[in-house]
Each structure stands twice: as C-alpha cells, then as structure tokens.
Motif scaffolding. Structure first.
Motif, short mmCIF file in Angstrom:
data_model
loop_
_atom_site.label_atom_id
_atom_site.label_comp_id
_atom_site.label_asym_id
_atom_site.label_seq_id
_atom_site.Cartn_x
_atom_site.Cartn_y
_atom_site.Cartn_z
N LYS A 138 0.84 -1.20 0.00
CA LYS A 138 0.00 0.00 0.00
C LYS A 138 0.87 1.25 0.00
N GLU A 139 0.34 2.31 -0.63
CA GLU A 139 1.01 3.60 -0.63
C GLU A 139 -0.04 4.69 -0.46
N LYS A 140 0.40 5.87 0.01
CA LYS A 140 -0.47 7.03 0.07
C LYS A 140 -0.44 7.72 -1.28
N LEU A 141 -1.62 8.00 -1.82
CA LEU A 141 -1.73 8.68 -3.10
C LEU A 141 -2.86 9.70 -3.00
N ASN A 142 -2.49 10.98 -3.06
CA ASN A 142 -3.48 12.06 -2.91
C ASN A 142 -4.30 11.87 -1.64
N ASN A 143 -3.61 11.58 -0.55
CA ASN A 143 -4.22 11.39 0.77
C ASN A 143 -5.13 10.16 0.86
N ALA A 144 -5.02 9.29 -0.12
CA ALA A 144 -5.82 8.06 -0.10
C ALA A 144 -4.90 6.85 -0.01
N ASP A 145 -5.37 5.81 0.67
CA ASP A 145 -4.63 4.55 0.68
C ASP A 145 -4.86 3.84 -0.64
N ALA A 146 -3.78 3.42 -1.27
CA ALA A 146 -3.91 2.77 -2.58
C ALA A 146 -3.02 1.53 -2.63
N TYR A 147 -3.56 0.46 -3.19
CA TYR A 147 -2.78 -0.73 -3.45
C TYR A 147 -2.00 -0.54 -4.74
N LYS A 148 -0.73 -0.89 -4.71
CA LYS A 148 0.10 -0.80 -5.91
C LYS A 148 0.25 -2.19 -6.52
N LEU A 149 -0.32 -2.35 -7.71
CA LEU A 149 -0.20 -3.60 -8.46
C LEU A 149 0.80 -3.39 -9.59
N ILE A 150 1.65 -4.36 -9.81
CA ILE A 150 2.67 -4.25 -10.87
C ILE A 150 2.42 -5.32 -11.92
N LEU A 151 2.22 -4.86 -13.15
CA LEU A 151 2.10 -5.76 -14.30
C LEU A 151 3.42 -5.73 -15.07
N THR A 152 3.97 -6.90 -15.36
CA THR A 152 5.23 -6.98 -16.09
C THR A 152 5.04 -7.81 -17.34
N ALA A 153 5.38 -7.21 -18.50
CA ALA A 153 5.24 -7.90 -19.78
C ALA A 153 6.50 -8.70 -20.09
N LYS A 154 6.40 -9.55 -21.11
CA LYS A 154 7.55 -10.38 -21.50
C LYS A 154 8.73 -9.54 -21.95
N ASP A 155 8.46 -8.35 -22.51
CA ASP A 155 9.55 -7.48 -22.97
C ASP A 155 10.06 -6.57 -21.86
N SER A 156 9.63 -6.87 -20.61
CA SER A 156 10.05 -6.13 -19.41
C SER A 156 9.36 -4.78 -19.24
N THR A 157 8.43 -4.43 -20.14
CA THR A 157 7.62 -3.24 -19.92
C THR A 157 6.85 -3.42 -18.61
N GLU A 158 6.84 -2.36 -17.80
CA GLU A 158 6.18 -2.43 -16.50
C GLU A 158 5.04 -1.42 -16.43
N ILE A 159 3.90 -1.86 -15.93
CA ILE A 159 2.75 -0.98 -15.72
C ILE A 159 2.36 -1.06 -14.25
N ASP A 160 2.48 0.06 -13.55
CA ASP A 160 2.09 0.11 -12.14
C ASP A 160 0.69 0.69 -12.04
N CYS A 161 -0.21 -0.02 -11.38
CA CYS A 161 -1.60 0.41 -11.23
C CYS A 161 -1.90 0.65 -9.75
N TYR A 162 -2.41 1.83 -9.44
CA TYR A 162 -2.72 2.19 -8.06
C TYR A 162 -4.24 2.16 -7.89
N ILE A 163 -4.72 1.24 -7.03
CA ILE A 163 -6.15 1.04 -6.81
C ILE A 163 -6.55 1.60 -5.45
N ASP A 164 -7.54 2.48 -5.43
CA ASP A 164 -8.03 3.06 -4.18
C ASP A 164 -8.54 1.96 -3.26
N ALA A 165 -8.04 1.94 -2.03
CA ALA A 165 -8.40 0.87 -1.09
C ALA A 165 -9.83 1.01 -0.57
N ALA A 166 -10.47 2.17 -0.80
CA ALA A 166 -11.84 2.37 -0.35
C ALA A 166 -12.84 2.19 -1.49
N SER A 167 -12.61 2.86 -2.61
CA SER A 167 -13.56 2.80 -3.74
C SER A 167 -13.24 1.68 -4.72
#
Length: 238
Positions: A138-167
């Motif tokens: 979890k991380e703080k993002l704009n005063n909200a608790d957010a889960y950080k999910l990391i997607l990693t592709a075969k070519d090593s491209t990384e996509i970080d997705c921050y999901i609000d822990a409340a909504s």
C-alpha cells in the motif's frame, strides 16, 4: 535439508498468497467499474472533450475499436494533430513537429498502439495479455490509501496500477518503457468517474505526465459502443 525444504515451501506459500491477494484486488476493481459482464460488452468508445496543454485549450475527438485501433484528433493553436494506431502499425500528422502529411510512425512509437486501444485496461484478463501480476503493498496517493499492483510484460515493460483501497477504482497508472535506449515513465492520473451509457464507470478527467510535459484531459461526451467506421484508421494517401 529439511530446514531448506521448509523455507522453500514457506516462500512458495507467501508468493501464492500475494498473487491471490493481487487477484482479489483486480476483481474488486472490475466489480467497482461495473463488473466483468458489462466490460465484456464494451466494443468501441467515442469521446469529445478538451485538453489543457501548457495552459492552452486543445479540443479533442477520440475513436477506439477495442483491441484493434485508435484515433485521436487534437486541435492546438490552429493546427490539427492526428495520432492513429492499429495492430502492428501507426501513422501521424503533427504540424508542430513539421509533419504536415500523414506519415507512418517509427516502429517503436507504433508499438505503443495496443495500450491506446485496450478499452478494458491492462488489468482485465492480464494473464491472457502476457502480463505477470504482483502486489507491491500500500502507498499514500493524494491522501488516499492505494494498493500498488505491478504488471510486467515479457519485454520487461512495467505498468504500475494504483487502486483506491476504499472505492476500488483506478487512481493512477505509471507505464515504464524504453525509448531510444532510454527509460521513460508515463504517468496517467484518473479521476471524476462517471457512469456511461453502458452503465460502466469511466474516468472523465485524466492527467498525463510525460518527461517535460503535462496534459490534463477533460471528457465532455463519451459514447460507448457507438458504430465507428474502420476506414477512419487507414492512413490517407498523399
């Protein structure tokens, strides 16, 4: 030997537990935006709105066919910028960069295309898209608790997705790619979620940050599953 085996089993259980927790977060996100059944009906998107580029207004029109093609037209300082992507290729018109005629994109730029026409987002059916998923806590993002999910592709491209822990809505996406041999981060903040004609919640405000450039995009009209002529994605002949 027994201690080593026990340690390996313990680590395996931690990894499996983490993966399961990450999948639970993805499922809650999908439910929050309207559910898998509604997402599966999403085929096209047409939108109109206005961007703010260096504090200058820039009206835009965007057309997307899910998984196949996207086209954006931006009017900026009296000039029209067009970026069009389809599977394996792309073309552009950008008078601000001296490109006044429809011109094929470099392969590296065209390779970003699938991200622009993935209407359901990278988290939906992520494994089928070739991504591996992990949870980075979890991380703080704009005063909200957010889960950080990391997607990693075969070519090593990384996509970080921050999901609000409340909504359970997506607050921010960070795409990490390599261009011209240099690592680049593209950050996309998502807010002002509104219900669309399909009943899906979609962000109507996005803040995109490239190196040295920030663009705020406000959608005023969004029409999902509107019929879109595939011919608009073809590059016009000179």
């Amino acid at each position: 030997m027994k201690k080593l085996a026990a340690l390996c089993i313990g680590l395996l259980m931690i990894v499996q537990s983490q993966a399961q927790t990450a999948d639970e977060i993805v499922n809650k996100y999908i439910d929050a935006v309207g559910g898998k059944a509604k997402l599966e009906t999403l085929k096209t998107s047409y939108s109109e709105g206005e961007m703010s580029i260096m504090n200058n207004p820039a009206p835009f029109v965007s057309s997307v066919i899910d998984g196949k093609a996207s086209r954006s037209e931006i009017s900026f300082n009296g000039q029209k910028i067009i970026n069009c992507y389809s599977t394996g290729s792309g073309w552009t018109v950008n008078p601000l960069a001296g490109i006044t005629d429809p011109t094929p994109m470099p392969a590296e730029q065209a390779g970003m295309g699938p991200m622009t026409f993935d209407l359901k987002g990278p988290l939906y059916n992520y494994a089928a898209k070739g991504y591996k998923l992990s949870l980075a806590g979890k991380e703080k993002l704009n005063n909200a608790d957010a889960y950080k999910l990391i997607l990693t592709a075969k070519d090593s491209t990384e996509i970080d997705c921050y999901i609000d822990a409340a909504s359970w809505l997506l607050l921010k996406t960070v795409i990490k790619v390599t261009a011209a041999g240099q690592p680049i981060e593209i950050s996309i903040g998502s807010s002002s979620y509104q219900k669309t004609n399909l009943g899906l919640l979609m962000p109507f405000v996005s803040e995109v940050n490239y190196p040295g450039l920030s663009i705020v995009s406000t959608t005023k009209i969004m029409d999902l599953n509107r019929e879109i002529d595939p011919a608009i994605f073809l590059m016009p002949k000179k």
